[in-house]
Write a protein that holds these residues in place. Structure first.
Motif, PDB file in Angstrom:
ATOM      1  N   PHE A 197     -12.704   5.351  21.011  1.00 26.91           N
ATOM      2  CA  PHE A 197     -12.298   4.157  21.711  1.00 26.91           C
ATOM      3  C   PHE A 197     -11.404   4.177  21.762  1.00 26.91           C
ATOM      4  CE2 PHE A 197     -13.540   2.405  18.239  1.00 26.91           C
ATOM      5  CZ  PHE A 197     -13.318   2.043  17.432  1.00 26.91           C
ATOM      6  N   PRO A 198     -10.101   3.196  23.340  1.00 26.94           N
ATOM      7  CA  PRO A 198      -8.921   3.247  23.163  1.00 26.94           C
ATOM      8  C   PRO A 198      -8.089   2.255  21.450  1.00 26.94           C
ATOM      9  CG  PRO A 198      -9.742   2.267  25.686  1.00 26.94           C
ATOM     10  CD  PRO A 198     -10.462   2.638  23.895  1.00 26.94           C
ATOM     11  N   ALA A 199      -6.413   2.662  21.518  1.00 30.33           N
ATOM     12  CA  ALA A 199      -6.567   2.166  20.140  1.00 30.33           C
ATOM     13  C   ALA A 199      -6.429   0.702  20.276  1.00 30.33           C
ATOM     14  CB  ALA A 199      -5.046   2.946  19.672  1.00 30.33           C
ATOM     15  N   ALA A 255     -16.381  -6.879  26.520  1.00 33.77           N
ATOM     16  CA  ALA A 255     -15.947  -5.549  26.604  1.00 33.77           C
ATOM     17  C   ALA A 255     -17.165  -4.623  24.964  1.00 33.77           C
ATOM     18  CB  ALA A 255     -13.795  -6.718  24.920  1.00 33.77           C
ATOM     19  N   GLN A 256     -16.964  -3.582  26.096  1.00 32.21           N
ATOM     20  CA  GLN A 256     -17.543  -2.392  24.860  1.00 32.21           C
ATOM     21  C   GLN A 256     -16.424  -1.631  24.512  1.00 32.21           C
ATOM     22  OE1 GLN A 256     -19.349  -0.912  28.752  1.00 32.21           O
ATOM     23  NE2 GLN A 256     -21.134  -2.219  27.902  1.00 32.21           N
ATOM     24  N   LEU A 257     -16.877  -1.066  23.249  1.00 32.24           N
ATOM     25  CA  LEU A 257     -16.418   0.023  22.645  1.00 32.24           C
ATOM     26  C   LEU A 257     -17.040   1.614  22.572  1.00 32.24           C
ATOM     27  CD1 LEU A 257     -14.185  -1.853  19.430  1.00 32.24           C
ATOM     28  CD2 LEU A 257     -13.594  -1.317  22.516  1.00 32.24           C
ATOM     29  N   GLU A 258     -16.783   2.415  22.829  1.00 33.90           N
ATOM     30  CA  GLU A 258     -17.861   3.163  22.338  1.00 33.90           C
ATOM     31  C   GLU A 258     -17.049   4.376  21.841  1.00 33.90           C
ATOM     32  OE1 GLU A 258     -18.065   5.761  25.989  1.00 33.90           O
ATOM     33  OE2 GLU A 258     -19.136   4.069  27.088  1.00 33.90           O
ATOM     34  N   CYS A 259     -18.113   5.112  20.759  1.00 33.78           N
ATOM     35  CA  CYS A 259     -18.177   5.985  19.479  1.00 33.78           C
ATOM     36  C   CYS A 259     -19.095   6.966  19.503  1.00 33.78           C
ATOM     37  CB  CYS A 259     -16.866   4.861  18.428  1.00 33.78           C
ATOM     38  SG  CYS A 259     -17.422   6.017  17.184  1.00 33.78           S
ATOM     39  N   PHE A 260     -18.627   8.554  19.186  1.00 34.75           N
ATOM     40  CA  PHE A 260     -20.012   8.958  18.888  1.00 34.75           C
ATOM     41  C   PHE A 260     -19.853  10.197  17.909  1.00 34.75           C
ATOM     42  CE2 PHE A 260     -22.414  12.880  20.404  1.00 34.75           C
ATOM     43  CZ  PHE A 260     -23.726  12.089  20.717  1.00 34.75           C
ATOM     44  N   LEU A 294     -20.579  -0.377  21.388  1.00 28.39           N
ATOM     45  CA  LEU A 294     -21.281  -1.833  20.506  1.00 28.39           C
ATOM     46  C   LEU A 294     -20.264  -2.475  21.936  1.00 28.39           C
ATOM     47  CD1 LEU A 294     -20.827  -3.730  17.899  1.00 28.39           C
ATOM     48  CD2 LEU A 294     -17.770  -3.507  17.442  1.00 28.39           C
ATOM     49  N   THR A 295     -21.397  -3.681  22.311  1.00 37.63           N
ATOM     50  CA  THR A 295     -20.506  -4.641  23.106  1.00 37.63           C
ATOM     51  C   THR A 295     -20.447  -5.932  22.585  1.00 37.63           C
ATOM     52  OG1 THR A 295     -22.295  -3.852  24.683  1.00 37.63           O
ATOM     53  CG2 THR A 295     -21.998  -5.642  25.169  1.00 37.63           C
ATOM     54  N   LEU A 296     -19.405  -6.999  23.262  1.00 37.53           N
ATOM     55  CA  LEU A 296     -18.678  -7.863  22.424  1.00 37.53           C
ATOM     56  C   LEU A 296     -18.984  -9.479  24.319  1.00 37.53           C
ATOM     57  CD1 LEU A 296     -16.147  -6.829  20.733  1.00 37.53           C
ATOM     58  CD2 LEU A 296     -18.225  -8.266  19.373  1.00 37.53           C
ATOM     59  N   PRO A 297     -19.942  -9.663  24.404  1.00 34.26           N
ATOM     60  CA  PRO A 297     -20.527 -10.423  25.333  1.00 34.26           C
ATOM     61  C   PRO A 297     -19.824 -11.554  25.288  1.00 34.26           C
ATOM     62  CG  PRO A 297     -22.070 -10.553  24.065  1.00 34.26           C
ATOM     63  CD  PRO A 297     -21.330  -9.608  23.480  1.00 34.26           C
TER      64      PRO A 297
END
Length: 945
Positions: A235-237, A247-252, A283-286
C-alpha cells in the motif's frame, strides 16, 4: 649295449604318456587345451522353467571327455535329471538357489592328460520390493541444498538408480549439474533448491542379470521447498482519507508455506472495526475518525521467517464552522466586528465575500495585532495614478516607522494604540482624483501565559494539560486542542477528553483514563477573531508491551521446539520478560510451557520449549511483560508436529477375566492420542500361567483395541495368569506395565427350574467362593433392574435363558462394580431469612469421605398441600429462594445432597405460614438425625435444645 639302452629310454617315455590304460602316442596325440572356459553367471531367483549353460570346450586328440565339479565335489549326471552334459557344456534346468549356488569347474580329459578350468560362480540375483510404508515428507529451503534417500531394498547384484517426479516417466534431469543421482547409494542430491522443485519424488531402481532385467520404484517422498515471505503488493507510504469515509490497505506476499498476513497499528491499538479484516490481504477501516490516523504495518509470516511493510493513514476533514457570524444592523460610520472560526484538516483558509464577491483588498481597513502593518491601495486607473496617504489631516511621509512604497503600499512598524485612526489613500492622474478611507483599530495580541508541559503517565491514569492565555479584553477568547494535528471534540460525553470550564482565560485539557492511543503531541490554540497563539506539549503513555511479532517455529524434535519472534513495542516501559503459552491440537486451553531458559529475559528473541509429547501438534503464543503488566499475546504460530519416538508409558487398566470355557480374556484401556508418540501403533501382550517359566507374547496392531481373547482347549477353569502389556509404534517399543493377575473363564453353570414360561435368570456373584444371588425375569425382556446390592462391590454377572424345558447355557460373564454410597450426612448449619413472602434458605456443603461418592449438587423438595416441586442445584450452590404460602398452611422443605451414588440423607424444614395470632411467619426445622428443633422468626433466630 647301446641299442639296449636306447630301447629302455623309449619304453620309459611311452609309459609316461599312458593314461587310463591307453597310451598317448607322441607326435600323434595331444592333450586337452581349453578353447572355451565357463564364466560366472547370475540367475534370477524365483524364475521357473529357465536354464543356465556353463560352457566348456577343449581342443584335444583324441577328443576330450568332460566332467564337472561343484564346490570341489563331482557332479553326478543321471542322479539329478536337472543336470545335463551337452558337448562339454553343463546345462542346469530350473536352477535352485538352495542347491545350485556355488563354484563350478570343468575337467577336460583324454589319454594324454586332464586339465581343469578356472572356477565359475553361479549366483542368484534378486531385488525385493520397497517397503509398503509411506515415506516421511521432507523439507528443503529455497537456495539451500538437500538430498532424498533412496533406501533401496535387499538386492544382488548392484543396482542402477534414477528418480522421477510426480509421475512416470518424468525423470529428473541433471539441469546443469544442479541434480545428481548417486549410483552407489541411490540418493538424489540437489545443489540449490528452487520453489518449483516441490513435488512427489520416486526412487527408480533397475537390476540387470544375464537373462532378465527388473525395475521397481519406491513410495513417494514428498519434497516441500520452503521460502521466507516477501511482500510484493504494498500500500502507499501515505494514504489520505476523509473522516467518515473508509480506507483500504492492500498487502500480499510470496512464500512457501503460503504466508499468513496480520495487520497492526504501530501507534496504539488496531480499531475493533478493522479486526474482521486484520488477517487478510485487505485491511478495511470503515467510518474513519481521527483516532484511526497513524502508522500501520502489514506482517507476512510463515515457518521460515517474516517480512513487514509500513505506511501511514492520514485522516483529513472538510472545513467545519466553529463560530459563525450573524446578521447585524449598525449605524453609519460605526465599527462592526464579525468573528469567523472554522476547523478542518488541513487547517482551513478563510476568505470574506460581500454579496457573493470577494471583499475588495483596496480598502485599507485592517485590524491586526502584529508589530508591523501593511495597507495596500490598488485603485483601477489608467494612466497609472500617483498615490499618497494621510492619517486624519496629516500627510504621511517616509520616516523610521512609516514607509510609503512607490506602488502605494503603506507600512507601519512598531504599531501602538497611538496609530489608531482613519487612513486615506489618494490617487490622481490627469483625468481625475479618487480616495478611499479606512479605520485602523489596534488590539492587544493574544499570548499563551501558561503553556502545557510534557507529561508522562501510565495507562489508565488521568492527566491535565494546562493552557492559560491573555488577550484583548474587547474580543472573545476561544480555546481549541489538537492531537497530532487532529481537532479534539471536548464536548462529547463519555470520551477521554474534557475542557476545564469556568475561567475565560483558562483552557486546560483533562485526559481521563489515558490509553496508549492518546499518546502524541497536543497543541493548545488560543484564538480571537484577529489572531491565534499556540503552544504544544508531548504526552507519553506508558503501558504493557504490545504483542510480539513474527513468531515462527524453526526446528522441532521429539520433545522440544525452538521458537523465534521479533520484539513488539515496549510502550515506553522496557520489556522485562516473556512467557510462552501453548496448546495441543487435542486441547483448547492455553497453558504456560516449560522453556529453556526458564526465565526468558526481555532482550531475548528466541527460546526452546521443552517437555512436549512426541508426535503431537502444537501451536504457541508469546506474551511480553514489563513493570506495568502483561501485554496482548502474539498471533499463534503455525501448527507444528513434534517428531515421533518410542512410547514412554505403558497402557493402564490392565485386567480381564470371564468369557467362555477355554478362554483367557485380557482387557486394557486404549492409549490416549497424546501417549502414542508415533504411528503404526499397537500393543504387545505377554502372559503366562502363574509360576510358568516362559511368556507367550502376541501383538495387537490396532490402536483402538482394548481386548484380546486367548483360546486354548486345555485351559483349566479359573486358572490364574500373569499378564503384562506395553505399547509399540514405528519408532520402537515402550516399557512393560506392572504384572496383573487375570483368571481364565470359570466352568459354566446349568440351572434347572420348574417354571413353565419363558424368561431369563440373572446370577450375581461377589466372588468365586460365595453363592450367587438370583434374579428372574418373565417373557422376552432384555433388561432387568437389580436392587439390594452392596456399594463399592465387584459383581460377576451371568444371564441364562429358561423355558419349560429347562435352563440354557450361561452367557459370557461380565463384571460390574457398584458405585460408592452417597454421604450419609444431611446438609448442616441450615439458616434462612424471610423477606416478605419469600424465604431464602442456606446450608453448608456436604463433604464426601473417601469411601463415599462425590457430591455433584443438592436437591430441594418443596411440598405444600399435597403438591411438590423439586429444584436440582449445582455443587457450588448452597442456597435457594422460595415463596411462602399466603394461607395458614405448612410448607415442608427437604434438602439433600446427590451424586453418582444416589441421594444423600435429608434435612427437613417445616414452615407454618401463620402461627396463632402472630403476623410474623415462623419456620419450624426438624432435623430427624440429630433430634433438634429450631424455632425461627423473621427478625432473629437461635436454636432451642
Amino acid at each position: 649295449m647301446g641299442y639296449l639302452s636306447c630301447l629302455l629310454i623309449l619304453t620309459s617315455l611311452a609309459l609316461t604318456y599312458a593314461v587310463g590304460g591307453d597310451v598317448c602316442v607322441s607326435g600323434h596325440d595331444s592333450g586337452p587345451v581349453f578353447e572355451e572356459q565357463p564364466t560366472g553367471q547370475i540367475y534370477p531367483e524365483g524364475l521357473t522353467e529357465g536354464k543356465v549353460t556353463l560352457t566348456c570346450q577343449a581342443r584335444a586328440s583324441p577328443a576330450a571327455t568332460y566332467r564337472w565339479r561343484l564346490n570341489g565335489s563331482e557332479v553326478v549326471f543321471g542322479a539329478d535329471p536337472r543336470y545335463t552334459l551337452v558337448a562339454g557344456n553343463l546345462v542346469i534346468t530350473n536352477p535352485r538357489h538352495d542347491r545350485d549356488t556355488g563354484s563350478y569347474q570343468c575337467l577336460a580329459i583324454n589319454r594324454c592328460g586332464t586339465i581343469v578350468s578356472r572356477a565359475a560362480n553361479l549366483k542368484f540375483g534378486y531385488l525385493h520390493d520397497f517397503p509398503p510404508e509411506s515415506r516421511s515428507p521432507q523439507t528443503a529451503y529455497e537456495g539451500a541444498g538437500t538430498f532424498l534417500a533412496c533406501q533401496p531394498p535387499a538386492h544382488y547384484p548392484a543396482l542402477s538408480y534414477r528418480w522421477f517426479v510426480n509421475e512416470f516417466p518424468s525423470f529428473v534431469q541433471p539441469d546443469g549439474g544442479r541434480w545428481f543421482v548417486s549410483q552407489v547409494t541411490g540418493n538424489l542430491y540437489v545443489a540449490k533448491s528452487q520453489a518449483n522443485d516441490t513435488g512427489n519424488y520416486f526412487c527408480f531402481t533397475t537390476i540387470s542379470m544375464d537373462i532378465s532385467t527388473k525395475s521397481i520404484f519406491s513410495k513417494a517422498i514428498q519434497l516441500t521447498v520452503k521460502s521466507a515471505p516477501s511482500i510484493r503488493v504494498r500500500f502507499p507510504a501515505e494514504t489520505y482519507a476523509l473522516a467518515g469515509h473508509s480506507a483500504q490497505l492492500e498487502c500480499f506476499a510470496y512464500g512457501n508455506p503460503v504466508p499468513k498476513l496480520r495487520w497492526r497499528k504501530l501507534e496504539g491499538v488496531l480499531s475493533a472495526k478493522a479486526l474482521a479484516s486484520a488477517d487478510g490481504p485487505i485491511l478495511t477501516l470503515p467510518d474513519l475518525n481521527f483516532e484511526d490516523e497513524g502508522m500501520y504495518e502489514c506482517e507476512a509470516y510463515n515457518s521460515e521467517g517474516r517480512d513487514t511493510y509500513q505506511g501511514r493513514i492520514v485522516v483529513q476533514a472538510q472545513p467545519e464552522w466553529l463560530q459563525v457570524m450573524s446578521d447585524s444592523e449598525v449605524e453609519i460610520s460605526s465599527e462592526l466586528h464579525w468573528s469567523c472560526m472554522a476547523a478542518g484538516k488541513p487547517r482551513p483558509t478563510i476568505r470574506w465575500l460581500r454579496n457573493g464577491q470577494p471583499l475588495s483588498t483596496q480598502t485599507p481597513l485592517l485590524t491586526l495585532p502584529h508589530n508591523k502593518l501593511m495597507m495596500e491601495c490598488k485603485p483601477r486607473a489608467a494612466p497609472k495614478p500617483t498615490l499618497f496617504w494621510s492619517r486624519g489631516t496629516e500627510l504621511l511621509t517616509n520616516s523610521s516607522r512609516v514607509t510609503v512604497s512607490p506602488d502605494g503600499v503603506l507600512w507601519i512598524y512598531n504599531i501602538s494604540r497611538a496609530d489608531e485612526g482613519k487612513y486615506t489613500c489618494f490617487a490622481e492622474n490627469y483625468l481625475g482624483k479618487a480616495n478611499s478611507t479606512g479605520h485602523l483599530s489596534v488590539r492587544d495580541a493574544t499570548k499563551i501565559t501558561l503553556a502545557p508541559s510534557n507529561a508522562d503517565i501510565n495507562q489508565g491514569e488521568n492527566v491535565t494539560l494546562q493552557c492559560h492565555a491573555s488577550h484583548d479584553p474587547t474580543m472573545d477568547l476561544t480555546f481549541t486542542w489538537t492531537m497530532n494535528g487532529v481537532l479534539l471534540d471536548t464536548e462529547e460525553p463519555g470520551q477521554h477528553y474534557h475542557r476545564v470550564e469556568g475561567v475565560k482565560t483558562i483552557g486546560d485539557l483533562v485526559i481521563v483514563n489515558g490509553q496508549l492511543g492518546q499518546a502524541g503531541t497536543y497543541t493548545c490554540s488560543a484564538q480571537t477573531v484577529v489572531d491565534t497563539a499556540t503552544a504544544s506539549a508531548k504526552l507519553v503513555v506508558r503501558g504493557p508491551p504490545g504483542p510480539p511479532g513474527g513468531l515462527v517455529v524453526k526446528s522441532a524434535n521429539e520433545t522440544s521446539v525452538e521458537l523465534r519472534w521479533s520484539r513488539g513495542y515496549d510502550n515506553h516501559s522496557p520489556i522485562s520478560k516473556y512467557l510462552i503459552m501453548g496448546r495441543s491440537k487435542h486441547t483448547h486451553e492455553w497453558r504456560r510451557m516449560r522453556t529453556e531458559p526458564h526465565n526468558i529475559e526481555g532482550n531475548a528473541e528466541s527460546a526452546h520449549v521443552n517437555d512436549l509429547r512426541p508426535w503431537m501438534n502444537y501451536e504457541f503464543q508469546v506474551i511480553a511483560s514489563n513493570i506495568l503488566g502483561s501485554g496482548e499475546p502474539s498471533m499463534p504460530s503455525q501448527m507444528i508436529q513434534t517428531k515421533q519416538a518410542a512410547p514412554t508409558v505403558a497402557p493402564s487398566g490392565l485386567g480381564g477375566g470371564g468369557g467362555d470355557r477355554s478362554e483367557l480374556i485380557i482387557t486394557w484401556t486404549p492409549m490416549a492420542r497424546e501417549y502414542q508418540n508415533g504411528d503404526n501403533f499397537g500393543y504387545i501382550l505377554a502372559f503366562r500361567k502363574r509360576d510358568a517359566p516362559t511368556w507367550t507374547v502376541v501383538r495387537v496392531p490396532n490402536v483402538e483395541s482394548s481386548r484380546y481373547v486367548y483360546i486354548n482347549q486345555s485351559l483349566s477353569p479359573y486358572c490364574p495368569f500373569e499378564v503384562k502389556i506395553k505399547a509399540y509404534n514405528r519408532k520402537g517399543e515402550g516399557p512393560f506395565s506392572q504384572v496383573a493377575v487375570v483368571h481364565s473363564a470359570e466352568e459354566g453353570e446349568i440351572q434347572k427350574n420348574s417354571e413353565q414360561n419363558l424368561g431369563c435368570t440373572i446370577f450375581l456373584q461377589k466372588c468365586k467362593k460365595e453363592s450367587a444371588d438370583r434374579v428372574r425375569t418373565a417373557g422376552l425382556e432384555t433388561m432387568a433392574r437389580v436392587s439390594g446390592l452392596r456399594p463399592s462391590t465387584l459383581y460377576h454377572v451371568t444371564v441364562l435363558v429358561y423355558n419349560s424345558a429347562g435352563t440354557g447355557p450361561p452367557s459370557p460373564r461380565t463384571t460390574v462394580i457398584t458405585r460408592k454410597p452417597p454421604p450419609n450426612r444431611p446438609p448442616g448449619n441450615i439458616s434462612w431469612k424471610i423477606d416478605g413472602s419469600w424465604v431464602t434458605v442456606r446450608w453448608d456443603q456436604v463433604a464426601a469421605m473417601d469411601n463415599e461418592s462425590a457430591v455433584l449438587g443438592y436437591k430441594v423438595l418443596y411440598k405444600h398441600e399435597g403438591q411438590s416441586a423439586l429444584k436440582v442445584l449445582d455443587k457450588g450452590k448452597t442456597s435457594v429462594r422460595l415463596p411462602l404460602p399466603k394461607d395458614n398452611s405448612y410448607v415442608v422443605l427437604e434438602i439433600r445432597s446427590w451424586g453418582e451414588g444416589g441421594d444423600g440423607a435429608a434435612q427437613e424444614i417445616i414452615n407454618e405460614a401463620n402461627l396463632s395470632s402472630s403476623s410474623c411467619p415462623l419456620l419450624l426445622l426438624t432435623v430427624a438425625l440429630w433430634g433438634l428443633i429450631f424455632i425461627v422468626s423473621a427478625e432473629q433466630w437461635m436454636p432451642h435444645f
